[in-house]
Design an enzyme around this catalytic site. Structure first.
Site, PDB file in Angstrom:
ATOM      1  N   ARG A  51       0.923  -1.213   0.050  1.00  0.00           N
ATOM      2  CA  ARG A  51      -0.114  -0.014   0.141  1.00  0.00           C
ATOM      3  C   ARG A  51       0.726   1.174   0.165  1.00  0.00           C
ATOM      4  O   ARG A  51       0.559   2.061  -0.623  1.00  0.00           O
ATOM      5  CB  ARG A  51      -0.835  -0.010   1.234  1.00  0.00           C
ATOM      6  CG  ARG A  51      -1.669   1.183   1.465  1.00  0.00           C
ATOM      7  CD  ARG A  51      -2.813   1.406   2.217  1.00  0.00           C
ATOM      8  NE  ARG A  51      -2.680   0.616   3.302  1.00  0.00           N
ATOM      9  CZ  ARG A  51      -1.792   0.804   4.536  1.00  0.00           C
ATOM     10  NH1 ARG A  51      -1.216   1.781   4.525  1.00  0.00           N
ATOM     11  NH2 ARG A  51      -1.954  -0.044   5.663  1.00  0.00           N
ATOM     12  N   TYR A 112     -17.899  15.356 -15.116  1.00  0.00           N
ATOM     13  CA  TYR A 112     -18.377  14.152 -15.092  1.00  0.00           C
ATOM     14  C   TYR A 112     -19.320  13.884 -13.974  1.00  0.00           C
ATOM     15  O   TYR A 112     -19.099  14.254 -13.097  1.00  0.00           O
ATOM     16  CB  TYR A 112     -17.316  13.099 -14.938  1.00  0.00           C
ATOM     17  CG  TYR A 112     -17.677  11.560 -14.754  1.00  0.00           C
ATOM     18  CD1 TYR A 112     -18.521  11.018 -15.523  1.00  0.00           C
ATOM     19  CD2 TYR A 112     -17.041  11.099 -13.577  1.00  0.00           C
ATOM     20  CE1 TYR A 112     -18.932   9.633 -15.246  1.00  0.00           C
ATOM     21  CE2 TYR A 112     -17.642   9.938 -13.199  1.00  0.00           C
ATOM     22  CZ  TYR A 112     -18.529   9.055 -14.124  1.00  0.00           C
ATOM     23  OH  TYR A 112     -18.860   7.898 -13.829  1.00  0.00           O
ATOM     24  N   ASP A 185      -8.916  18.309 -14.190  1.00  0.00           N
ATOM     25  CA  ASP A 185      -9.146  16.980 -14.765  1.00  0.00           C
ATOM     26  C   ASP A 185      -8.870  16.838 -16.242  1.00  0.00           C
ATOM     27  O   ASP A 185      -9.329  17.589 -16.844  1.00  0.00           O
ATOM     28  CB  ASP A 185     -10.581  16.677 -14.240  1.00  0.00           C
ATOM     29  CG  ASP A 185     -10.854  15.336 -14.656  1.00  0.00           C
ATOM     30  OD1 ASP A 185     -10.356  14.477 -15.621  1.00  0.00           O
ATOM     31  OD2 ASP A 185     -11.919  14.685 -14.421  1.00  0.00           O
ATOM     32  N   LYS A 210      -9.473   5.790 -18.976  1.00  0.00           N
ATOM     33  CA  LYS A 210      -9.722   6.251 -20.199  1.00  0.00           C
ATOM     34  C   LYS A 210      -8.698   6.076 -21.069  1.00  0.00           C
ATOM     35  O   LYS A 210      -8.177   5.109 -21.601  1.00  0.00           O
ATOM     36  CB  LYS A 210     -10.348   7.570 -20.086  1.00  0.00           C
ATOM     37  CG  LYS A 210     -11.618   8.002 -19.050  1.00  0.00           C
ATOM     38  CD  LYS A 210     -12.508   6.984 -19.383  1.00  0.00           C
ATOM     39  CE  LYS A 210     -13.811   7.145 -18.252  1.00  0.00           C
ATOM     40  NZ  LYS A 210     -13.713   6.447 -17.245  1.00  0.00           N
TER      41      LYS A 210
HETATM   42  O1  P1T Z   1     -14.389   6.137 -13.647  1.00  0.00           O
HETATM   43  P1  P1T Z   1     -13.324   6.524 -12.863  1.00  0.00           P
HETATM   44  O2  P1T Z   1     -12.124   5.932 -13.209  1.00  0.00           O
HETATM   45  O3  P1T Z   1     -13.559   6.466 -11.531  1.00  0.00           O
HETATM   46  O4  P1T Z   1     -13.178   8.192 -13.223  1.00  0.00           O
HETATM   47  C1  P1T Z   1     -14.109   8.947 -13.018  1.00  0.00           C
HETATM   48  C2  P1T Z   1     -14.010  10.146 -14.152  1.00  0.00           C
HETATM   49  C3  P1T Z   1     -13.339  11.375 -13.909  1.00  0.00           C
HETATM   50  N1  P1T Z   1     -13.137  12.508 -14.705  1.00  0.00           N
HETATM   51  C4  P1T Z   1     -13.699  12.398 -16.228  1.00  0.00           C
HETATM   52  C5  P1T Z   1     -13.611  13.442 -16.962  1.00  0.00           C
HETATM   53  C6  P1T Z   1     -14.319  11.155 -16.469  1.00  0.00           C
HETATM   54  O5  P1T Z   1     -14.883  11.216 -17.704  1.00  0.00           O
HETATM   55  C7  P1T Z   1     -14.656  10.051 -15.530  1.00  0.00           C
HETATM   56  C8  P1T Z   1     -15.267   8.778 -15.793  1.00  0.00           C
HETATM   57  N2  P1T Z   1     -16.172   8.881 -16.714  1.00  0.00           N
HETATM   58  C9  P1T Z   1     -17.031   7.882 -17.303  1.00  0.00           C
HETATM   59  C10 P1T Z   1     -17.264   6.850 -17.093  1.00  0.00           C
HETATM   60  C11 P1T Z   1     -17.761   8.484 -18.413  1.00  0.00           C
HETATM   61  O6  P1T Z   1     -18.420   7.676 -19.298  1.00  0.00           O
HETATM   62  O7  P1T Z   1     -17.806   9.622 -18.867  1.00  0.00           O
END
Ligand code: P1T
Length: 400
Positions: A51, A112, A185, A210
């Site tokens: 961790r 998001y 972000d 992503k």
């Molecule tokens: O899903 P996660 O890895 O926890 O990420 C969250 C997140 C944060 N910031 C942005 C700009 C994002 O697009 C996302 C996750 N987005 C999707 C799952 C979506 O389909 O838009």
């Protein structure tokens, strides 16, 4: 090979990694061990417990720190500027953990849906933070919404799903003037298109799920900072709260990053061609694409989002169809090469209905104000042959 002057494509392949000194393994081994032997209590090779320290995760964290331009990436202690988490939301949560009850967070209004939910429905209650949402694409709204308690400015640029842009240099200047931390972000743009730290931002965040991962087979999150004190604080909270990225997932993201530069070029090229086709299609009411001349901030996009000095708009396109929800459903059900699914940024093209899918948790009146209506579709353009993608969209548009 990590010379600071290397181009992004070279850094994407090599940054943070060197052949294993014992075996010569070219890829960093996946260290699955949860713990590490000590010669005597407190005497060890720098690794105690996974961790806190894991060599595979460190390789990823160094790689993304360098790609985002953190000057801390060569630091020999653990505060080297990159931090990997079990999801994008876990990364955001860790940054929020560095704040204190009563602090005010000013965030972009278009975010998001899960980020919105985390802010409004969880951390406002559980941590006592105060959140405000404003259109940070307008600098006067940034200034007007700052209060004496504001401790964090949170921007997405381009935003999800309306692809609004925040002027990174201008916002960083406003934040710096007032001693406010600013975080971006950078999931949609990736460091291949824009590097917020170079524009004066304190923190960059990614949903590594992503474009960084790139193959829709891993969930992860990243924070990067260039501030030494903040790096220490984030490392402390990452370890104390514990939502770290596991070794195998770290390996998958690292492997994805190797092709990030070449993939982003392909995503951008395909998306620009598709946006051009859609903008003259009679069944499409609105096309939102950052570098398209119809985008209200296309000049900012051209200045802020570039590959090798050439403006690029990224791989995401948002469209409003000339039809109601039933027509929109027919369009989405008719797609063949595009898959109807949440998420984005993989090699395969995806289509999403934000109002029902990714942004359902955003209050209906906020969605309406942002333009997230029943006819809105978000496209993540993959790296398939663009001729097949265009034919697929044209055929599905006939079904509206
Ligand atoms: O899903 P996660 O890895 O926890 O990420 C969250 C997140 C944060 N910031 C942005 C700009 C994002 O697009 C996302 C996750 N987005 C999707 C799952 C979506 O389909 O838009």
């Amino acid at each position: 090979m990590t010379t600071p002057s290397a181009h992004m494509g070279t850094m994407a392949v090599h940054a943070g990694q060197s052949p294993c000194p014992t075996t010569g393994a070219v890829m960093p081994p996946v260290y699955l061990s949860s713990t590490y032997a000590q010669q005597s209590p407190g005497e060890h090779a720098g690794f105690e417990y996974t961790r806190s320290h894991n060599p595979t995760r460190y390789a990823l964290e160094r790689s993304i720190a360098r790609l985002e331009g953190s000057t801390l990436c060569e630091s020999s202690d653990a505060s080297f500027g990159g931090f990997a988490f079990s999801s994008g939301l876990a990364a955001i949560s860790c940054l929020l953990d560095t704040l204190t009850a009563g602090d005010h967070v000013l965030a972009m209004d278009d975010l998001y849906g899960g980020t919105h939910r985390l802010f409004r429905q969880v951390r406002a209650r559980s941590q006592g933070l105060n959140f405000n949402f404003a259109d940070l694409s307008k600098l006067d709204e940034v200034e007007a919404a700052i209060t004496p308690e504001t401790k964090l400015l949170w921007v997405e640029t381009p935003t999800n799903p309306m692809l609004k842009l925040a002027d990174l240099e201008a916002i960083a200047a406003i934040a710096k003037d007032r001693g406010i931390l600013c975080a971006c972000d950078n999931t949609f743009a990736t460091p291949i298109l824009q590097r917020p730290l170079a524009s004066g931002f304190d923190v960059v965040m990614h949903s590594a799920t992503k474009y960084l991962g790139g193959h829709s087979d891993v969930v992860g999150g990243i924070l990067v900072t260039g501030c030494p004190q903040l790096a220490e604080t984030i490392r402390f909270h990452q370890n104390s709260v514990g939502s770290i990225l596991g070794p195998f997932d770290s390996y998958l993201v690292l492997r994805g990053i190797k092709t990030l530069d070449i993939r982003m070029r392909a995503h951008c090229q395909g998306a620009a061609q598709i946006a051009a086709m859609l903008s003259s299609h009679p069944k499409v009411r609105l096309v939102v694409y950052p570098t398209h001349s119809s985008h209200p901030q296309s000049e900012l996009a051209a200045r802020q989002m570039q590959i090798d000095g050439t403006p690029v708009g990224g791989g995401m396109i948002t469209i409003e169809l000339d039809g109601d929800l039933a027509g929109c459903r027919r369009f989405l059900e008719s797609l063949d090469v595009f898959t109807l699914a949440e998420s984005l940024g993989g090699v395969e093209s995806l289509a999403n209905h934000p109002a029902i899918m990714t942004h359902a948790s955003v209050p209906a009146e906020d969605r309406a104000a942002l333009g997230i209506n029943d006819s809105l579709v978000r496209l993540s353009v993959g790296i398939e042959d663009v001729r097949d993608l265009i034919a697929d969209l044209q055929s599905a548009l006939e079904a509206i």
